[in-house]
Design an enzyme around this catalytic site. Structure first.
Site, PDB file in Angstrom:
ATOM      1  N   HIS A  43      43.303  44.670  39.767  1.00 13.42           N
ATOM      2  CA  HIS A  43      43.711  44.847  38.365  1.00 13.42           C
ATOM      3  C   HIS A  43      43.084  46.095  37.756  1.00 13.42           C
ATOM      4  O   HIS A  43      43.746  46.848  37.045  1.00 13.42           O
ATOM      5  CB  HIS A  43      43.379  43.589  37.544  1.00 13.42           C
ATOM      6  N   LYS A 111      44.291  30.399  36.954  1.00 14.66           N
ATOM      7  CA  LYS A 111      43.809  29.161  36.328  1.00 14.66           C
ATOM      8  C   LYS A 111      42.995  29.466  35.080  1.00 14.66           C
ATOM      9  O   LYS A 111      42.467  30.572  34.922  1.00 14.66           O
ATOM     10  CB  LYS A 111      42.988  28.323  37.313  1.00 14.66           C
TER      11      LYS A 111
END
Lengths: 204, 297
Positions: A43, A111
């Site tokens: 990322h 999550k």
């Protein structure tokens, strides 16, 4: 595509904007197709403007650092995923919205949920956040049928590399949809109200 | 200590690690299944609990890590006082390295200053060994593997706490516990179990919260006030509606275990550790000859 109650939805490639916009918060979804793993290093690297060798247009990114073993099969080396649960997504919050916009990512799996920036990007660019069950490393690994490729193995290390995984019936729940809804926001607001009620009753 | 005994102990320690990583204890499985029953059919909460139950079975059959985050490695050990402390320390570290090589543990320990993961799981603070000698000639070895997601949502309160209106009494303690659950939402991979300590200093409090996780789910607190508080906290936390994985539902907590330590007059800490549903805890009696005689959970 749409469900009103809590029906199971099968989502198969290609992951078009139309299909993704048809999903709503609370939908239980089973994904079949390709997902790309990507976590902290990837990322940051994408955020810095680097381009991966594969197109991420209409793709699914999975916040996961899988355990991948190399096995020999008929004399050929083959990658096998042995554990593959989601990692906490909030660490990618600073980068995710920009990556959704620039690369046309259609879904993010992880999550713990994500924040406002990601929620707004999902709404604007037609993307969803899907929550896998944390800790369910074996069930999720079973849904991964094949490793189709890997990028950045040396650069990022195995858990941080981009693994191209072919999944079948990979189970998730939509918790941020492309219409501005977030289950995380709703549950937090409701539980906060419930907590106030409980605290109020304690005073008496 | 003779080489043959060291080898036997090493093998037993490795087996305890393997079992802890792959198999939840029966009391935890029972609690997870009870939670699953509480969730409405075809709900998101039930869906999460179905996957959790399937995962528990699958990990055991495959003898593979239940969760890929094999967690902090916390050993609580009583050993025969005639056995050598230094040798035992080395053997536990060796067992952790071997278990990591075998894939029972993920390469999971990072140098906090350099960011380097040497792949062994051994370094300052890892594994955490609590070794206490006793007069018996057998070992009591208990192991907890606690993942990072749930460790991140633990909290320590200093009472009085004006933000949540908690005073220095058991009602204040209850408020801390419920606030911690609210802050955690689904991030601790619930339904969870809390280890709570009232009192102590900041370090002894948190350490003792981990020891609360050695208790069985169904045990009863010998202190009637704490037993009552444990029960009430579970009931009230389950009214919050956070549910499995924060998806909404009835099962937010499976249990709360509370202990107390003396405190200074100036301090009143409430320390809360959150354990995820992947509550990996095993223990064994190991004979003085190094063999596993009995599993404890």
């Amino acid at each position: 595509m749409r469900s009103d109650g809590n029906t199971m939805i099968k989502l198969s490639a290609p992951f078009t904007e139309e299909k993704i916009r048809g999903l709503k918060v609370g939908d239980m979804v089973e994904i079949t197709g390709i997902v790309f793993t990507g976590r902290d290093a990837v990322h940051k690297w994408l955020h810095e403007g680097n381009m991966p060798p594969m197109s991420l247009k209409d793709s699914i990114i999975y916040h996961c650092g899988p355990v991948v073993m190399q096995k020999k099969e008929k004399g050929r080396a083959k990658w096998v995923v042995t554990a593959a649960g989601p990692t906490t997504s909030s660490r990618e919050e600073p980068y995710q919205a920009g990556i959704i916009e620039k690369h046309g990512v259609r879904a993010v799996i992880g999550k713990g949920g994500m924040g406002e920036k990601t929620r707004l990007a999902c709404e604007k660019f037609g993307c969803v956040y899907m929550h896998a069950v944390g800790g369910a490393a074996q069930v999720l690994a079973e849904s991964i049928k094949e490793v189709q490729g890997v990028f950045g193995l040396e650069k990022f290390g195995s858990p941080e590399a981009i693994w191209e995984l072919r999944v079948e019936d990979f189970p998730v729940v939509v918790t941020i949809d492309a219409h501005g809804n977030s289950l995380h926001k709703d549950i937090e607001a409701q539980s906060s109200k419930n907590l106030s009620d409980i605290f109020g009753a304690l005073k008496k | 200590m003779k080489a043959a005994l060291q080898k036997k102990l090493l093998d037993s320690f490795i087996e305890i690690i393997r079992k802890t990583s792959a198999e939840l204890p029966k009391d935890v499985i029972d609690a997870v299944q009870a939670g699953r029953k509480q969730e409405a059919d075809a709900s998101r909460g039930k869906y999460a609990m179905d996957i959790i139950c399937k995962n528990i079975d699958l990990a055991k059959v495959k003898s593979a890590p239940l969760c890929q985050d094999t967690g902090s490695i916390l050993f609580f050990v009583h050993y025969p006082h005639k056995h050598d402390y230094d040798v035992l320390q080395k053997l536990f570290k060796k067992a952790v390295m071997a278990a990591t090589k075998k894939g029972y543990l993920r390469q999971n320990s990072v140098d906090s200053l350099t960011g380097v993961n040497n792949g062994t799981n051994v370094g300052p603070g890892s594994p955490t060994l609590h070794l206490e000698p006793w007069k018996k000639d057998s070992y009591d070895i208990r192991l907890i593997l606690k993942g990072g997601g749930c460790e991140n949502v633990g909290a320590q309160y200093s009472l009085p706490d004006s933000r949540i209106g908690a005073g220095r009494d058991l009602t204040g303690v209850k408020k801390c516990i419920l606030d911690c659950v609210q802050q955690a939402q689904g991030k601790g991979c619930g339904p969870g179990v809390l280890g709570v300590i009232v009192g102590g200093d900041r370090a002894t409090g948190y350490l003792a919260t981990k020891e609360q996780f050695l208790r069985k789910m169904e045990d009863k607190n010998p202190n009637p006030d704490l037993a009552k508080l444990e029960k009430e906290c579970v009931e009230e936390a389950n009214k919050l509606g956070i549910g499995p994985m924060g998806f909404g539902g009835k099962t937010t907590l499976m249990g709360v275990k509370i202990g107390a330590l003396n405190r200074l007059p100036a301090s009143f800490f409430v320390s809360v550790s959150y354990m995820c549903w992947a509550y990996r805890r095993q223990g064994a009696v190991v004979s003085g000859a190094g063999e596993i005689k009995k599993w404890l959970y």
